[in-house]
Design an enzyme around this catalytic site. Sequence first.
Site, PDB file in Angstrom:
ATOM      1  N   HIS A 173       0.566  -1.263   0.132  1.00  0.00           N
ATOM      2  CA  HIS A 173       0.247  -0.048   0.201  1.00  0.00           C
ATOM      3  C   HIS A 173       1.304   1.295   0.301  1.00  0.00           C
ATOM      4  O   HIS A 173       1.579   1.643   0.868  1.00  0.00           O
ATOM      5  CB  HIS A 173      -0.978  -0.135   1.507  1.00  0.00           C
ATOM      6  CG  HIS A 173      -1.319   1.137   1.173  1.00  0.00           C
ATOM      7  ND1 HIS A 173      -2.336   1.731   0.390  1.00  0.00           N
ATOM      8  CD2 HIS A 173      -1.911   2.114   2.097  1.00  0.00           C
ATOM      9  CE1 HIS A 173      -2.604   2.803   1.076  1.00  0.00           C
ATOM     10  NE2 HIS A 173      -2.601   3.239   1.824  1.00  0.00           N
ATOM     11  N   HIS A 216       0.890   5.412  -1.173  1.00  0.00           N
ATOM     12  CA  HIS A 216       0.249   6.532  -1.133  1.00  0.00           C
ATOM     13  C   HIS A 216       0.551   7.611  -2.617  1.00  0.00           C
ATOM     14  O   HIS A 216       0.670   9.077  -2.200  1.00  0.00           O
ATOM     15  CB  HIS A 216       0.045   7.491  -0.328  1.00  0.00           C
ATOM     16  CG  HIS A 216      -0.747   7.236   0.873  1.00  0.00           C
ATOM     17  ND1 HIS A 216      -0.220   6.511   2.031  1.00  0.00           N
ATOM     18  CD2 HIS A 216      -2.182   6.953   0.581  1.00  0.00           C
ATOM     19  CE1 HIS A 216      -1.033   5.807   2.322  1.00  0.00           C
ATOM     20  NE2 HIS A 216      -2.494   6.731   1.945  1.00  0.00           N
ATOM     21  N   ASP A 266       0.761  -5.294 -20.733  1.00  0.00           N
ATOM     22  CA  ASP A 266       1.929  -6.386 -20.016  1.00  0.00           C
ATOM     23  C   ASP A 266       1.604  -6.688 -18.752  1.00  0.00           C
ATOM     24  O   ASP A 266       1.335  -7.716 -18.170  1.00  0.00           O
ATOM     25  CB  ASP A 266       3.306  -5.319 -20.213  1.00  0.00           C
ATOM     26  CG  ASP A 266       3.848  -5.510 -21.260  1.00  0.00           C
ATOM     27  OD1 ASP A 266       5.138  -5.118 -22.122  1.00  0.00           O
ATOM     28  OD2 ASP A 266       2.876  -6.443 -22.811  1.00  0.00           O
ATOM     29  N   HIS A 288      -8.187   7.798  -1.377  1.00  0.00           N
ATOM     30  CA  HIS A 288      -7.472   6.164  -0.573  1.00  0.00           C
ATOM     31  C   HIS A 288      -6.146   6.860  -0.912  1.00  0.00           C
ATOM     32  O   HIS A 288      -4.913   7.760  -0.910  1.00  0.00           O
ATOM     33  CB  HIS A 288      -7.576   5.696  -0.107  1.00  0.00           C
ATOM     34  CG  HIS A 288      -6.475   5.192   1.373  1.00  0.00           C
ATOM     35  ND1 HIS A 288      -7.267   3.954   2.076  1.00  0.00           N
ATOM     36  CD2 HIS A 288      -5.749   5.449   1.761  1.00  0.00           C
ATOM     37  CE1 HIS A 288      -6.093   4.129   3.066  1.00  0.00           C
ATOM     38  NE2 HIS A 288      -5.962   4.661   2.545  1.00  0.00           N
ATOM     39  N   TYR A 348       7.935 -12.640 -20.718  1.00  0.00           N
ATOM     40  CA  TYR A 348       9.080 -11.531 -20.974  1.00  0.00           C
ATOM     41  C   TYR A 348      10.089 -12.308 -19.667  1.00  0.00           C
ATOM     42  O   TYR A 348      10.398 -12.922 -18.708  1.00  0.00           O
ATOM     43  CB  TYR A 348       7.988 -10.421 -20.059  1.00  0.00           C
ATOM     44  CG  TYR A 348       9.234  -9.548 -19.267  1.00  0.00           C
ATOM     45  CD1 TYR A 348       9.287  -8.952 -18.796  1.00  0.00           C
ATOM     46  CD2 TYR A 348       9.616  -8.567 -20.798  1.00  0.00           C
ATOM     47  CE1 TYR A 348      10.322  -8.248 -18.627  1.00  0.00           C
ATOM     48  CE2 TYR A 348      10.737  -7.751 -20.372  1.00  0.00           C
ATOM     49  CZ  TYR A 348      10.651  -7.047 -19.247  1.00  0.00           C
ATOM     50  OH  TYR A 348      11.842  -6.778 -18.564  1.00  0.00           O
TER      51      TYR A 348
HETATM   52  O1  LIG Z   1      -3.222   5.586   5.074  1.00  0.00           O
HETATM   53  C1  LIG Z   1      -2.950   5.367   5.923  1.00  0.00           C
HETATM   54  C2  LIG Z   1      -3.203   5.752   6.981  1.00  0.00           C
HETATM   55  O2  LIG Z   1      -4.590   6.179   6.507  1.00  0.00           O
HETATM   56  C3  LIG Z   1      -1.068   4.591   6.136  1.00  0.00           C
HETATM   57  O3  LIG Z   1      -1.240   3.326   4.848  1.00  0.00           O
HETATM   58  C4  LIG Z   1      -0.392   4.820   6.485  1.00  0.00           C
HETATM   59  O4  LIG Z   1       0.076   6.098   7.363  1.00  0.00           O
HETATM   60  C5  LIG Z   1       1.013   4.417   6.501  1.00  0.00           C
HETATM   61  O5  LIG Z   1       0.787   3.605   8.055  1.00  0.00           O
HETATM   62  P1  LIG Z   1       1.860   2.811   8.813  1.00  0.00           P
HETATM   63  O6  LIG Z   1       2.967   3.195   8.954  1.00  0.00           O
HETATM   64  O7  LIG Z   1       1.593   1.034   7.969  1.00  0.00           O
HETATM   65  O8  LIG Z   1       0.492   2.491   9.995  1.00  0.00           O
END
Ligand SMILES: O=C(CO)[C@@H](O)[C@@H](O)COP(=O)(O)O
Length: 254
Positions: A114, A116, A139, A179, A233
Amino acid sequence: MFSDPHLQDAVARARESVAALHAELPRWDLVVWTAGNVSQRVVVDPSTGPGEHDLLVIKPSGVTYDALTPEAMVVCDLEGNLVPGGEGAGAPSSDTAAHAYVYRSMPEVGGVVHTHSTYATAWAARAEEIPCVLTMMADEFGGPIPVGPFAVIGDDSIGRGIVDTLAGSRSPAVLMRNHGPFTIGADAKAAVKAAVMLEEVARTVHVSRQLGEPLPIEPAAIDRLYDRYQNVYGQGAATHRDRSDAVLTEEARA
Ligand SMILES: O=C(CO)[C@@H](O)[C@@H](O)COP(=O)(O)O
């Protein structure tokens, strides 16, 4: 310590890998401060394969990337609970529930990421899927990159949104509305690669749209590109690569 020496070794290897892969997030400009996380599934019983009793290794919440050593990583069960012997540098990531839900629901998934990252998150803010207008997208993603629902952190809703959205897609990436992106892979390295490639195509398609309307790729061509990239690939089987290239060349002449 884990009683089973094989499990102890598997956890140690996962700690090494997940710690090293967290360094890739700032390296590829996918995060600021601590705003991203990586996890890896640890299969508890290799003889039966991935299952609900597996573990996951993830970073401790809010710890800066320069402090993320293998020993700092945290080991949880697939309910998101810290397991005895799995202590690290603090409480597990605040996204542990989402990662755990994905592992419970998708046994084929061995890694979750995850971030941002700026361009992918900008698409998520508009809840707009990224259209498949680049061969690089065909791809790696096999089509458009879908949008998942708005969900507030704190329970299974983010994880459920990820799983429900990816169920209908070949994409290893989902843009969670308002998000940011989550990616999956056969292991944590594959999930990190998907996060890197996602940010690249999110940026490229954004730039392209500043100059006009990007052109779609025919679904049949997407299928061929996806099959080649996923199966040939890199250092894939030379015979398979030769055959696939020949097919692509032959069909291009048709
Ligand atoms: O998006 C968020 C919080 O909204 C989290 O993914 C980000 O702050 C990372 O949090 P962590 O350090 O992994 O607890």
